[in-house]
Design a protein around this motif. Sequence first.
Motif, PDB file in Angstrom:
ATOM      1  N   ASP A   1       0.805  -1.224   0.000  1.00 54.79           N
ATOM      2  CA  ASP A   1       0.000   0.000   0.000  1.00 54.79           C
ATOM      3  C   ASP A   1       0.840   1.277   0.000  1.00 54.79           C
ATOM      4  N   THR A   2       2.173   1.132  -0.042  1.00 53.95           N
ATOM      5  CA  THR A   2       3.033   2.306  -0.189  1.00 53.95           C
ATOM      6  C   THR A   2       3.592   2.435  -1.607  1.00 53.95           C
ATOM      7  N   HIS A   3       3.377   1.419  -2.432  1.00 53.40           N
ATOM      8  CA  HIS A   3       3.993   1.406  -3.760  1.00 53.40           C
ATOM      9  C   HIS A   3       3.539   2.580  -4.634  1.00 53.40           C
ATOM     10  N   ASN A   4       4.502   3.153  -5.350  1.00 56.28           N
ATOM     11  CA  ASN A   4       4.245   4.210  -6.334  1.00 56.28           C
ATOM     12  C   ASN A   4       3.627   5.466  -5.718  1.00 56.28           C
ATOM     13  N   GLN A   5       3.914   5.677  -4.432  1.00 60.45           N
ATOM     14  CA  GLN A   5       3.472   6.895  -3.749  1.00 60.45           C
ATOM     15  C   GLN A   5       4.674   7.579  -3.113  1.00 60.45           C
ATOM     16  N   THR A   6       4.579   8.890  -2.963  1.00 56.57           N
ATOM     17  CA  THR A   6       5.587   9.577  -2.174  1.00 56.57           C
ATOM     18  C   THR A   6       5.274   9.332  -0.702  1.00 56.57           C
ATOM     19  N   LEU A   7       6.240   9.599   0.154  1.00 56.82           N
ATOM     20  CA  LEU A   7       5.990   9.435   1.584  1.00 56.82           C
ATOM     21  C   LEU A   7       4.877  10.365   2.048  1.00 56.82           C
ATOM     22  N   ALA A   8       4.812  11.556   1.480  1.00 56.52           N
ATOM     23  CA  ALA A   8       3.750  12.501   1.833  1.00 56.52           C
ATOM     24  C   ALA A   8       2.383  11.948   1.450  1.00 56.52           C
ATOM     25  N   GLU A   9       2.310  11.273   0.316  1.00 57.71           N
ATOM     26  CA  GLU A   9       1.036  10.713  -0.142  1.00 57.71           C
ATOM     27  C   GLU A   9       0.650   9.470   0.652  1.00 57.71           C
ATOM     28  N   ALA A  10       1.634   8.684   1.073  1.00 55.04           N
ATOM     29  CA  ALA A  10       1.346   7.418   1.762  1.00 55.04           C
ATOM     30  C   ALA A  10       0.921   7.616   3.215  1.00 55.04           C
ATOM     31  N   HIS A  11       1.287   8.758   3.822  1.00 53.67           N
ATOM     32  CA  HIS A  11       0.909   9.066   5.213  1.00 53.67           C
ATOM     33  C   HIS A  11       1.292   7.915   6.162  1.00 53.67           C
TER      34      HIS A  11
ATOM     35  N   PRO B   1       9.872  13.792   2.309  1.00 55.55           N
ATOM     36  CA  PRO B   1       8.447  13.743   1.969  1.00 55.55           C
ATOM     37  C   PRO B   1       8.196  13.455   0.491  1.00 55.55           C
ATOM     38  N   GLU B   2       9.104  13.927  -0.370  1.00 56.79           N
ATOM     39  CA  GLU B   2       8.897  13.727  -1.810  1.00 56.79           C
ATOM     40  C   GLU B   2       9.479  12.411  -2.326  1.00 56.79           C
ATOM     41  N   THR B   3      10.096  11.628  -1.437  1.00 57.76           N
ATOM     42  CA  THR B   3      10.650  10.335  -1.861  1.00 57.76           C
ATOM     43  C   THR B   3       9.528   9.403  -2.300  1.00 57.76           C
ATOM     44  N   ARG B   4       9.646   8.867  -3.491  1.00 51.33           N
ATOM     45  CA  ARG B   4       8.626   7.946  -4.017  1.00 51.33           C
ATOM     46  C   ARG B   4       9.062   6.509  -3.761  1.00 51.33           C
ATOM     47  N   ILE B   5       8.147   5.707  -3.268  1.00 48.71           N
ATOM     48  CA  ILE B   5       8.430   4.308  -2.947  1.00 48.71           C
ATOM     49  C   ILE B   5       8.006   3.419  -4.113  1.00 48.71           C
ATOM     50  N   LEU B   6       8.937   2.604  -4.574  1.00 45.88           N
ATOM     51  CA  LEU B   6       8.664   1.687  -5.675  1.00 45.88           C
ATOM     52  C   LEU B   6       8.553   0.256  -5.149  1.00 45.88           C
ATOM     53  N   PRO B   7       7.900  -0.629  -5.892  1.00 47.10           N
ATOM     54  CA  PRO B   7       7.651  -1.992  -5.401  1.00 47.10           C
ATOM     55  C   PRO B   7       8.897  -2.763  -4.974  1.00 47.10           C
ATOM     56  N   ALA B   8      10.035  -2.532  -5.616  1.00 46.32           N
ATOM     57  CA  ALA B   8      11.247  -3.297  -5.291  1.00 46.32           C
ATOM     58  C   ALA B   8      12.084  -2.643  -4.193  1.00 46.32           C
ATOM     59  N   ASP B   9      11.611  -1.537  -3.634  1.00 47.80           N
ATOM     60  CA  ASP B   9      12.394  -0.814  -2.637  1.00 47.80           C
ATOM     61  C   ASP B   9      12.484  -1.579  -1.313  1.00 47.80           C
ATOM     62  N   VAL B  10      13.599  -1.380  -0.638  1.00 50.02           N
ATOM     63  CA  VAL B  10      13.774  -1.845   0.736  1.00 50.02           C
ATOM     64  C   VAL B  10      13.750  -0.618   1.631  1.00 50.02           C
ATOM     65  N   LEU B  11      12.956  -0.673   2.695  1.00 49.02           N
ATOM     66  CA  LEU B  11      12.786   0.474   3.581  1.00 49.02           C
ATOM     67  C   LEU B  11      13.485   0.244   4.915  1.00 49.02           C
ATOM     68  N   ILE B  12      14.090   1.298   5.445  1.00 56.73           N
ATOM     69  CA  ILE B  12      14.577   1.298   6.820  1.00 56.73           C
ATOM     70  C   ILE B  12      13.532   2.031   7.642  1.00 56.73           C
ATOM     71  N   VAL B  13      12.945   1.336   8.604  1.00 51.80           N
ATOM     72  CA  VAL B  13      11.798   1.851   9.350  1.00 51.80           C
ATOM     73  C   VAL B  13      12.116   1.871  10.838  1.00 51.80           C
TER      74      VAL B  13
END
Length: 235
Positions: free
Chosen positions: A169-179, A203-215
């Motif tokens: 549910d974060t794919h193809n969204q910026t962090l600002a858009e994904a909330h 905030p403008e970083t866009r998350i793509l399906p193959a991304d790995v996130l540090i949370v």
Amino acid sequence: MLGRIFTEQFAFSAGDSVVVIGMGRFGGAVAQSLMRLGHDVMGIDHKEDLVQFWGDRLTHAVQADSTNENTMLQLGVADFSHAIVAIGSDLAASLMTLMVLTELGIKDIWVKAMSPEHGQIAQRIGAHHVIYPEADMGERVAHLITGRMMDFIEFEDGFAIAKINAPADTHNQTLAEAHVRSRHGVTIVGVKRPNEDFQHALPETRILPADVLIVSGPTRKIELFASGAGRRKGR
């Protein structure tokens, strides 16, 4: 890995001196990792064979009775920034060593605890941090086995940092858009894209399906975010 937990999780500054008392499997692994990270490390153990083994691998390795305050004082232990009590098989020796370190005024003392009771007593005596290696590693391995997280480190206050695959549910969204922070209660610290350098999350970083996130965030909220169970919230 063990040394990195100490340096990243708490305020070990570059070049700080560390004394590791108890050079068994855990203590040896910590000492070796800390050496690789640039720290001066003195290893202390009462067993001659362990001291000989670590003699040319650490800054110093000494055979000594860590429960004797005069001995520890003569070794210059009071001058060390950090002390790690890694004695794992002798509760009395662990606690007596902790008492000596407290008397010497060490400002940052870590104790490996064999049980919750051991940990509670250690904290009452003066330990600043208590480590439960078996329990902590079991928690980490469980997360890795389930495939929810690629790596996981939990702090002692219920806060964690994890490396996870980007939830759908974060794919193809910026962090600002994904909330992510408002919906899931976690913070995306950085993003690693295949064949690209790590980038700090904006905030403008866009998350793509193959991304790995540090949370980062509360452990349970990270678990829910990684598993997808938290995605229904707020929808």
